[in-house]
Design an enzyme around this catalytic site. Structure first.
Site, PDB file in Angstrom:
ATOM      1  N   LEU A   1     -16.013  33.680 102.092  1.00  0.00           N
ATOM      2  CA  LEU A   1     -16.441  33.492 103.477  1.00  0.00           C
ATOM      3  C   LEU A   1     -15.346  34.119 104.326  1.00  0.00           C
ATOM      4  O   LEU A   1     -14.164  33.828 104.114  1.00  0.00           O
ATOM      5  CB  LEU A   1     -16.576  32.002 103.815  1.00  0.00           C
ATOM      6  CG  LEU A   1     -17.896  31.299 103.497  1.00  0.00           C
ATOM      7  CD1 LEU A   1     -17.785  29.814 103.818  1.00  0.00           C
ATOM      8  CD2 LEU A   1     -19.052  31.919 104.257  1.00  0.00           C
ATOM      9  N   ASP A   2     -15.692  34.988 105.270  1.00  0.00           N
ATOM     10  CA  ASP A   2     -14.642  35.651 106.032  1.00  0.00           C
ATOM     11  C   ASP A   2     -13.915  34.663 106.950  1.00  0.00           C
ATOM     12  O   ASP A   2     -14.350  33.533 107.146  1.00  0.00           O
ATOM     13  CB  ASP A   2     -15.194  36.858 106.797  1.00  0.00           C
ATOM     14  CG  ASP A   2     -16.178  36.472 107.887  1.00  0.00           C
ATOM     15  OD1 ASP A   2     -15.809  35.668 108.756  1.00  0.00           O
ATOM     16  OD2 ASP A   2     -17.313  36.984 107.874  1.00  0.00           O
ATOM     17  N   LYS A   3     -12.819  35.116 107.507  1.00  0.00           N
ATOM     18  CA  LYS A   3     -11.938  34.248 108.279  1.00  0.00           C
ATOM     19  C   LYS A   3     -12.661  33.546 109.421  1.00  0.00           C
ATOM     20  O   LYS A   3     -12.408  32.372 109.710  1.00  0.00           O
ATOM     21  CB  LYS A   3     -10.769  35.074 108.836  1.00  0.00           C
ATOM     22  CG  LYS A   3      -9.768  34.273 109.671  1.00  0.00           C
ATOM     23  CD  LYS A   3      -8.681  35.178 110.224  1.00  0.00           C
ATOM     24  CE  LYS A   3      -7.734  34.399 111.131  1.00  0.00           C
ATOM     25  NZ  LYS A   3      -6.709  35.280 111.756  1.00  0.00           N
TER      26      LYS A   3
END
Length: 269
Positions: free
Chosen positions: A106-108
């Site tokens: 999951l991206d930042k």
């Protein structure tokens, strides 16, 4: 135990990912019984000894694996470490006595359900392209999404790298001036895929949260909290991935796909 490829043994033991193991082997850093190995070489985990850069790797023949689900908050990187000192998901599970690795990413700026485990075979099963366990996302975009934009995304759009996404299911949850809340189910996991899909049709993602992966739902787990997966959930994830893998190998007929319903659904809860 039957012989297995060296990179699979290292990944199943949670030492590193299979891709990283292949990189180490190609660089000549991996030896079995004191001899350098190649990418196609095999070993018997019950008898052979393996080392990386001269350091012996301890092979655990029988072990209890740890499986957890974390509610990843925004602002945390999905990685085991960061050379710039930024916050990672490992900071949230530092009290777990296992060498956990994230299952996927999951991206930042995204949040929600993130599976983590020290079972390398489980990670490979769920992240392999043939697995394709469906992941459900709740996505807020602006400006308001038109029916044409939703149909474009659900049918597959060409991303900025020239790759076209697979068809997906999209439901409209909230539709009002200035914004739309969508539920999007993906069976593939390209880097920042939903953000790039939305950008391709002129929409900006304001908030993105993963709410389910296969049969496992985020539920009431609060940001930053985690819990162990139930045995039934682990088995259900395995079954879903294996079923998808078998389906992808079977011959299929090409048929037109229709996007999910575009009318807003009534909010629950």
């Amino acid at each position: 135990m039957a012989e297995q490829r060296v990179q699979k043994v290292l990944a199943d033991q949670g030492i590193c990912s299979r891709r990283e193991a292949e990189r180490l082997i190609a660089a000549g850093k991996v030896k079995v019984n004191g001899h350098p190995v190649g990418l196609g070489d095999k070993m018997d985990p019950d008898y052979d000894k393996v080392s990386i850069d001269g350091q012996t790797v301890r092979i655990v023949r029988k072990r209890q694996y740890t499986y957890i689900m974390l509610h990843k908050p925004r602002g945390f990187l999905t990685t085991r470490s960061d050379d710039r000192g930024r916050k990672t998901v490992m900071d949230l599970v530092s009290d777990v006595p296992a060498m956990l690795r994230p299952v996927g990413r999951l991206d930042k700026d995204s949040e929600g359900l993130l599976l983590m485990t020290d079972d390398g075979a489980f990670i490979n099963l769920l992240t392999h392209p043939s697995g394709g366990v469906g992941k459900l996302y709740r996505v807020t975009v602006n400006p308001r999404a038109t029916e044409e934009q939703i149909i474009q995304m659900s049918s597959g759009v060409v991303l900025d790298d020239g790759v076209k996404t697979q068809p997906c299911v999209i439901h409209v949850v909230v539709d009002e001036p200035g914004r739309t809340v969508l539920e999007i189910t993906l069976h593939e996991g390209r880097n920042r895929q939903i953000r790039r899909m939305c950008s391709a049709v002129g929409l900006q993602v304001v908030r993105l949260r993963r709410t389910a992966e296969g049969p496992v739902k985020l539920g009431m787990l609060q940001p930053g909290e985690y819990r162990e997966l139930k045995k039934s959930e682990i088995n259900a994830l395995r079954n879903a991935a294996q079923h998808k893998s078998r389906s992808s190998e079977a011959p299929t007929r090409t048929a037109p796909r229709r996007p999910g319903p575009l009318r807003p659904r009534k909010e629950q809860g």
